[in-house]
Design a protein around this motif. Structure first.
Motif, PDB file in Angstrom:
ATOM      1  N   UNK A 149       0.859  -1.180   0.000  1.00 41.75           N
ATOM      2  CA  UNK A 149       0.000   0.000   0.000  1.00 41.75           C
ATOM      3  C   UNK A 149       0.898   1.234   0.000  1.00 41.75           C
ATOM      4  N   UNK A 150       0.992   1.909  -1.153  1.00 37.36           N
ATOM      5  CA  UNK A 150       1.874   3.068  -1.300  1.00 37.36           C
ATOM      6  C   UNK A 150       1.152   4.342  -0.866  1.00 37.36           C
ATOM      7  N   UNK A 151       1.800   5.107  -0.001  1.00 35.82           N
ATOM      8  CA  UNK A 151       1.236   6.321   0.574  1.00 35.82           C
ATOM      9  C   UNK A 151       2.106   7.511   0.180  1.00 35.82           C
ATOM     10  N   UNK A 152       1.462   8.665  -0.011  1.00 32.10           N
ATOM     11  CA  UNK A 152       2.178   9.863  -0.469  1.00 32.10           C
ATOM     12  C   UNK A 152       3.147  10.392   0.586  1.00 32.10           C
ATOM     13  N   UNK A 153       4.281  10.897   0.092  1.00 36.01           N
ATOM     14  CA  UNK A 153       5.257  11.629   0.893  1.00 36.01           C
ATOM     15  C   UNK A 153       5.378  13.043   0.325  1.00 36.01           C
ATOM     16  N   UNK A 154       5.765  13.989   1.176  1.00 36.08           N
ATOM     17  CA  UNK A 154       6.256  15.274   0.707  1.00 36.08           C
ATOM     18  C   UNK A 154       7.598  15.531   1.390  1.00 36.08           C
ATOM     19  N   UNK A 155       8.110  16.744   1.324  1.00 34.62           N
ATOM     20  CA  UNK A 155       9.455  16.995   1.844  1.00 34.62           C
ATOM     21  C   UNK A 155       9.556  16.848   3.364  1.00 34.62           C
ATOM     22  N   UNK A 156       8.394  16.730   4.038  1.00 33.11           N
ATOM     23  CA  UNK A 156       8.386  16.550   5.488  1.00 33.11           C
ATOM     24  C   UNK A 156       8.162  15.095   5.898  1.00 33.11           C
ATOM     25  N   UNK A 157       8.097  14.193   4.909  1.00 31.67           N
ATOM     26  CA  UNK A 157       7.904  12.784   5.217  1.00 31.67           C
ATOM     27  C   UNK A 157       6.538  12.283   4.799  1.00 31.67           C
TER      28      UNK A 157
END
Length: 429
Positions: A149-157
């Motif tokens: 199950x792939x979950x979104x990341x941004x520059x804060x994790x």
């Protein structure tokens, strides 16, 4: 917590190794009439003592007694004096609020994460991570037949809202009641992540832990880069937030001492760690006694503060390496890529503009003797990715300069070929 619901069928069926369990409980006091184990006779050992010279000129000596122990079988959990010292260090570093925890020593951090995955997961189980994930972890879980199950990341994790949305298909009630049909485990490399070089910020860690509580998830905290961080204050570890006993933490001495020692740690709930021990008893059996005893003597000599000082000096080395890499990245690639400045770790994670996948770029660069890791290697389904992982850990200034020049030329070359193909297709249509 009911840990049985998180265990794989193989783990539930596996018992302890009676011989390994008995061997660790045999007293060293004399007389001792042990005739059960196939333990080699020390008379056959070739080494009697050893001296190791440190960079500061001081020496660590192994006397005959220690050298004999270094060449003999040892407990699966690790060399007891080292385990006690490690437990003190973990308390100082993390002070886990969950009381029933323990630490064991493994043959490297890779064995630690492999052992935990195989202890918990079986075919059909769900694992949660990012769209890109450490390739060594992916290589473990793919053959297990898990669902990812792939979950979104941004520059804060990892994004908490993305995690909650992904878990919404089951709901908190079902996740608490039935781990056979709902996700068991979320995987993080929380500091200087591999491959993305992201560090999960403090607020996010608290939010993600609360979601793990709400949906009854275990957290695998794989943290080999804890001491390769470029900011003075580190965010709290997930282990330090763990009031329930749902965090299993894996540490490495490869990045701070020496990868050739092959020593890592598992720290977590005693129940799960005991199941991991049973798995190790029938595989590697134990970490290297020689490596453990040398490390014990080194940490004993340094003390906690000395170890932290050494680790900080290492972090400064990697920060300088990163700064040199960034200089040449800007020289050759600034108009061709998107990227974020690393806050720690060993890697630059760059997105190539104008391409769907970086595979062809990396393949062509190899022919020019420049080696980069395409983003596809870090996806569960080996899907197309426009990203490339670049390591700055040990390259020289000349290697950065020439390597990034080759990468820039190759990106332009592949883009040109792609444009030609598109133009030909338009002409045909």
């Amino acid at each position: 917590m009911d840990y049985d619901q998180f265990l794989s069928k193989v783990t539930r069926n596996r018992g302890r190794s009676e011989l390994r369990e008995l061997a660790k409980n045999i007293s060293s006091e004399k007389p001792n009439y042990s005739l059960c184990g196939g333990v080699p006779n020390p008379e056959i050992f070739s080494f009697t003592k050893a001296t190791f010279t440190l960079k500061d000129g001081n020496e660590i000596e192994l006397d005959e007694e220690m050298m004999t122990a270094a060449q003999q079988y040892g407990p699966t959990e690790g060399y007891l004096p080292l385990r006690k010292l490690i437990a003190e260090f973990q308390n100082k570093l993390h002070n886990p609020p969950f009381q029933d925890w323990t630490s064991i020593i493994t043959s490297g951090c890779q064995e630690a994460i492999c052992c935990i995955f195989e202890t918990l997961l079986e075919e059909g189980d769900y694992v949660i991570g990012g769209h890109h994930m450490y390739s060594g972890a992916l290589d473990v879980i793919r053959p297990l037949g898990v669902q990812y199950l792939a979950v979104d990341y941004d520059k804060h994790g990892m994004c908490p809202e993305s995690l909650k949305k992904a878990l919404g298909r089951w709901g908190a009630k079902l996740c608490k009641e039935n781990k056979k049909e709902t996700p068991k485990l979320v995987y993080f490399v929380p500091n200087g992540g591999n491959p993305e070089s992201l560090t999960i910020e403090t607020k996010r860690r608290h939010e993600l832990y609360k979601i793990a509580q709400e949906y009854n998830l275990l957290i695998l905290e794989d943290d080999p880069y804890q001491f390769i961080m470029f900011e003075e204050k580190l965010p709290p570890s997930f282990l330090s937030l763990d009031v329930d006993g749902r965090v299993i933490r894996c540490d490495s001495f490869s990045k701070t001492i020496a990868p050739g020692f092959r020593l890592g740690l598992i720290t977590g709930p005693a129940t799960i760690v005991q199941k991991a021990i049973f798995r190790l008893q029938i595989s590697t059996q134990q970490p290297s006694c020689l490596s453990q005893i040398v490390l014990y003597k080194l940490l004993q000599y340094w003390g906690f503060d000395g170890f932290v000082k050494h680790a900080k000096q290492g972090s400064n080395v990697y920060k300088r390496q990163m700064e040199v890499a960034v200089k040449y990245l800007n020289k050759w690639l600034s108009d061709l890529i998107e990227w974020e400045q690393p806050t720690g770790g060993m890697f630059l994670w760059i997105k190539i503009k104008g391409v769907a996948t970086a595979d062809e770029i990396c393949a062509r660069a190899i022919k020019k003797r420049a080696h980069f890791a395409p983003g596809q290697w870090f996806t569960f389904g080996r899907t197309n990715s426009p990203y490339i992982r670049l390591s700055y850990s040990k390259a020289s200034e000349e290697e950065f300069d020439k390597g990034f020049q080759i990468l820039a030329d190759t990106i332009r070359e592949v883009r040109h070929l792609d444009n030609e193909v598109q133009n030909n297709n338009l002409h045909i249509n």
